[in-house]
Design a protein around this motif. Structure first.
Motif, short mmCIF file in Angstrom:
data_model
loop_
_atom_site.label_atom_id
_atom_site.label_comp_id
_atom_site.label_asym_id
_atom_site.label_seq_id
_atom_site.Cartn_x
_atom_site.Cartn_y
_atom_site.Cartn_z
N THR A 250 37.27 42.50 43.41
CA THR A 250 36.25 41.70 42.73
C THR A 250 36.12 42.14 41.27
OG1 THR A 250 35.12 41.70 44.85
CG2 THR A 250 33.91 40.79 42.99
N ASN A 251 36.20 43.47 41.05
CA ASN A 251 36.18 43.97 39.66
C ASN A 251 37.31 43.32 38.85
OD1 ASN A 251 34.14 45.68 40.22
ND2 ASN A 251 35.28 47.58 39.91
N LEU A 252 38.49 43.27 39.46
CA LEU A 252 39.63 42.67 38.75
C LEU A 252 39.27 41.23 38.34
CD1 LEU A 252 42.75 43.72 40.93
CD2 LEU A 252 41.69 44.96 39.04
N ALA A 253 38.67 40.51 39.29
CA ALA A 253 38.30 39.11 39.00
C ALA A 253 37.32 39.05 37.82
CB ALA A 253 37.69 38.47 40.23
N GLU A 254 36.38 39.99 37.79
CA GLU A 254 35.41 39.99 36.68
C GLU A 254 36.10 40.25 35.34
OE1 GLU A 254 31.54 41.54 39.24
OE2 GLU A 254 32.63 42.95 37.99
N TRP A 255 37.09 41.14 35.35
CA TRP A 255 37.81 41.42 34.10
C TRP A 255 38.63 40.23 33.64
CZ3 TRP A 255 35.65 44.64 31.31
CH2 TRP A 255 35.12 45.83 31.81
N ILE A 256 39.14 39.48 34.63
CA ILE A 256 39.94 38.30 34.28
C ILE A 256 39.04 37.26 33.58
CG2 ILE A 256 41.25 36.35 35.27
CD1 ILE A 256 42.01 38.51 37.54
N PHE B 188 30.62 38.58 33.87
CA PHE B 188 29.99 37.96 35.04
C PHE B 188 30.00 38.94 36.18
CE2 PHE B 188 31.02 33.92 32.90
CZ PHE B 188 29.79 33.30 33.06
N ASP B 189 28.85 39.12 36.80
CA ASP B 189 28.81 40.00 37.96
C ASP B 189 29.13 39.16 39.19
OD1 ASP B 189 28.48 41.98 39.74
OD2 ASP B 189 26.30 42.21 39.46
N LEU B 190 30.34 39.36 39.70
CA LEU B 190 30.74 38.57 40.88
C LEU B 190 30.43 39.31 42.17
CD1 LEU B 190 34.23 37.26 39.64
CD2 LEU B 190 32.10 36.00 39.71
N ASN B 191 30.03 40.59 42.05
CA ASN B 191 29.80 41.39 43.26
C ASN B 191 28.53 40.98 43.99
OD1 ASN B 191 31.45 43.38 44.41
ND2 ASN B 191 31.41 44.48 42.46
N TYR C 74 45.19 36.77 37.46
CA TYR C 74 45.46 37.52 36.22
C TYR C 74 46.68 36.97 35.51
CZ TYR C 74 46.59 41.50 33.18
OH TYR C 74 46.89 42.29 32.11
N GLN C 75 47.71 36.73 36.30
CA GLN C 75 48.96 36.24 35.72
C GLN C 75 48.79 34.84 35.14
OE1 GLN C 75 52.24 35.58 38.42
NE2 GLN C 75 53.56 36.90 37.17
N LYS C 76 48.05 34.00 35.88
CA LYS C 76 47.92 32.60 35.45
C LYS C 76 46.66 32.33 34.65
CE LYS C 76 50.68 30.67 39.13
NZ LYS C 76 50.73 29.94 40.38
N GLN C 77 45.86 33.37 34.45
CA GLN C 77 44.56 33.19 33.75
C GLN C 77 43.75 32.10 34.44
OE1 GLN C 77 43.32 34.77 30.44
NE2 GLN C 77 44.41 36.21 31.74
N ASP C 78 43.69 32.17 35.77
CA ASP C 78 43.08 31.12 36.57
C ASP C 78 41.65 31.54 36.94
OD1 ASP C 78 42.29 29.37 38.53
OD2 ASP C 78 44.23 29.34 39.55
N LEU C 79 40.68 30.99 36.21
CA LEU C 79 39.29 31.41 36.41
C LEU C 79 38.73 30.96 37.75
CD1 LEU C 79 37.50 31.08 32.98
CD2 LEU C 79 38.81 32.95 33.94
N MET C 80 39.13 29.76 38.21
CA MET C 80 38.64 29.25 39.50
C MET C 80 39.04 30.22 40.61
SD MET C 80 36.97 26.53 39.06
CE MET C 80 36.93 25.63 40.59
N ARG C 81 40.29 30.62 40.55
CA ARG C 81 40.80 31.55 41.55
C ARG C 81 40.04 32.87 41.49
NH1 ARG C 81 46.15 31.45 44.12
NH2 ARG C 81 46.80 29.74 42.80
N ALA C 82 39.80 33.33 40.25
CA ALA C 82 39.09 34.61 40.07
C ALA C 82 37.69 34.51 40.69
CB ALA C 82 39.00 34.95 38.59
N GLN C 83 37.02 33.37 40.47
CA GLN C 83 35.66 33.25 40.99
C GLN C 83 35.63 33.11 42.51
OE1 GLN C 83 34.38 30.21 38.32
NE2 GLN C 83 33.58 31.68 36.86
N HIS C 84 36.68 32.56 43.07
CA HIS C 84 36.78 32.41 44.52
C HIS C 84 36.81 33.78 45.21
CE1 HIS C 84 37.90 30.80 48.37
NE2 HIS C 84 39.02 31.50 48.39
N ILE C 85 37.35 34.76 44.50
CA ILE C 85 37.46 36.12 45.07
C ILE C 85 36.09 36.67 45.49
CG2 ILE C 85 38.08 38.51 44.47
CD1 ILE C 85 40.42 37.23 42.85
N ALA C 86 35.07 36.29 44.73
CA ALA C 86 33.72 36.78 45.04
C ALA C 86 33.27 36.32 46.43
CB ALA C 86 32.74 36.28 43.99
N LEU C 87 33.68 35.11 46.78
CA LEU C 87 33.30 34.58 48.11
C LEU C 87 33.98 35.40 49.21
CD1 LEU C 87 33.61 30.74 47.39
CD2 LEU C 87 31.54 32.16 47.40
#
Lengths: 216, 274
Positions: free
Chosen positions: A198-204, A213-216, A139-152
């Motif tokens: 995971t919700n947080l990651a989707e909002w990011i 994107f549904d990451l769940n 969220y802080q870094k606007q890092d999409l790769m990191r956000a998507q990794h959360i789903a895993l």
């Protein structure tokens, strides 16, 4: 300062406050885990009453974001940042509530020694803590790769949870059914916390590119 | 009868335009439009389809060519001697730059409302019937009908029906602007071009015009130039962002205001330049 320098500052302050609220929530979750292991009644009561400060922070963020929408009429990325601030602060508040629920379930265990192994529960919680921290950094870094990794990582938590529940049912008997029930609740709360991460990651992802994107 | 005539065949859409347009008729199709004031190029390769019965907003900073653009839609720019244009503008499938094209016909089909209300120093009634009279309508009964229908269409009838013979200059700014819209409706246009129609009005009059625009799009296709971004967001279906004579982005208003594709559009609509 640019044309909307003041507004940019307000937006960045809003994001900083969400990050710091997130840190407080992670701390509460870690404390709930600590109390699960070292059941200190006094500290449990303290932790439960401290949740009010997290709730208050959420409301403050809501009020500020509402005011920004009313006064600045944001559009595009600014609008998404503001909407995402509302959503993320609500999700973080729910994580805080779940940490409190964990402590309340721990309280219901009284002073009984654990007759059932809680190691799996702790390992599941470790992943959930990691997910929350990763989400906050993303969220802080606007890092999409990191956000998507959360789903895993969430998939990992879900597997551990399913495994844990199975073990609880096979290892519990009429003597420890009360304890097993509370531990099942705690397991469920941790699994829900991972879902919120995971919700947080989707909002990011949405904040960054305007797509859901549904990451769940 | 004052019914609006829209019997032109559908204009084929270019695939570059949005998906909705596939099922929509377009009133205008602008292709490779370039315009110069002397040596200064004010419009560069403008391509745009303007859909029927929708509100199309044109936004952009001062001097970006948006007013020039809508003035080319009824060939008003050619009244300026130094203006030179090339490219095509198809109105209902016919290129308005064709030598044989009747500009008088175009201007009866495409009405215009300007930034500052500009009623004639005549009675309210005379303002509305001015156009129809020029077009040869003399029957008092028909003219009375035109006045009532046009003023009702411009949401002004209830406020002025008892003083139609009074001078239009006595109306408030907002009423004068609605009178100009009524005057425009009286000639039964197909398209209404509005060049910053609310920039000289107070917020309440502005809202009245905005509501009126929403009502009018049922019967007319509207192109509106506005400096007020919120206004574009509130009332238009499609928005085009102009910058230095070029169309930077043209899309559904919802897309432009939630997820614009071009950073320059984003910077402009969020007030970061302009």
């Amino acid at each position: 300062m640019g044309v909307r320098g003041m507004y940019d500052q307000e937006l960045s302050r809003l994001k900083d406050d969400i990050f710091s609220m997130g840190e407080a929530v992670v701390e509460a979750f870690q404390e709930a885990l600590h109390l699960l292991k070292h059941r200190d009644k006094e500290k449990m009561n303290e932790m439960v009453s401290r949740d009010a400060t997290i709730n208050k922070r959420e409301l403050e963020i809501h009020d500020r974001a509402t005011l920004m929408i009313a006064r600045q009429q944001p559009v595009a990325t600014d609008l998404r940042t503001t909407i995402v601030a509302l959503k993320i602060s609500s999700d973080l508040e729910r994580v805080g509530d779940l940490a409190v629920d964990m402590v309340k379930a721990t309280m219901r265990l009284n002073e009984e020694d654990y007759q059932i192994e809680i190691h799996e529960l702790e390992s599941m919680a470790d992943v959930a803590v990691k997910m929350l921290n990763e989400a906050l950094t993303a969220y802080q870094k606007q890092d999409l790769m990191r956000a998507q990794h959360i789903a895993l990582l969430d998939d990992k938590v879900d597997k551990k949870y399913a495994q844990y529940i199975k073990e609880l049912f096979t290892s519990s008997d009429k003597n420890n059914i009360g304890q097993a029930t509370q531990l099942a609740f705690i397991g469920r709360y941790i699994e829900r916390i991972a879902d919120y991460a995971t919700n947080l990651a989707e909002w990011i992802v949405y904040e960054r590119n305007g797509k859901h994107f549904d990451l769940n | 009868m004052l019914a609006n005539t829209k019997n032109a065949p559908a204009v084929e859409n270019s695939p570059a335009q949005n998906k909705e347009a596939v099922n929509k008729k377009n009133v205008y199709k602008v292709e490779q439009l370039n315009l110069w004031y002397g040596k200064d190029q004010a419009l560069i390769n403008v391509n745009m389809d303007i859909p029927e019965n929708e509100v199309t907003a044109i936004i952009g900073p001062s001097g970006c060519g948006k007013s020039t653009f809508i003035k080319t839609l009824n060939r008003m720019t050619e009244m300026i001697p130094i203006v030179k244009t090339n490219g095509s503008i198809y109105y209902r499938n016919e290129n308005i730059f064709n030598k044989k094209y009747q500009v008088e016909y175009l201007r009866t089909k495409v009405g215009m409302v300007f930034q500052k209300p500009n009623p004639f120093p005549k009675s309210i009634y005379e303002n509305v019937v001015y156009g129809p009279k020029i077009h040869g309508i003399k029957d008092k009964k028909v003219l009375d009908e035109v006045v009532e229908k046009s003023l009702k269409g411009a949401a002004l009838w209830d406020e002025v029906k008892d003083r139609l013979k009074e001078n239009a200059m006595g109306l408030s700014g907002g009423q004068q602007q609605r009178l100009c819209i009524a005057r425009c409706l009286a000639i039964e246009p197909d398209v209404i071009l509005m060049d910053e129609p609310t920039s000289a009005l107070d917020p309440i009059s502005t809202l009245k015009i905005e509501e009126l625009v929403q009502d009018l799009k049922k019967d007319y296709s509207i192109v509106i130039v506005t400096h007020n971004m919120q206004q574009a967001g509130r009332i238009s279906d499609k928005t085009a962002f102009f910058l230095n004579g070029e169309v930077i982005e043209y899309d559904d208003t919802a897309t432009i205001f939630s997820s614009p594709q071009d950073k320059r559009t984003e910077d402009y609509i969020s007030g970061r330049f302009g």
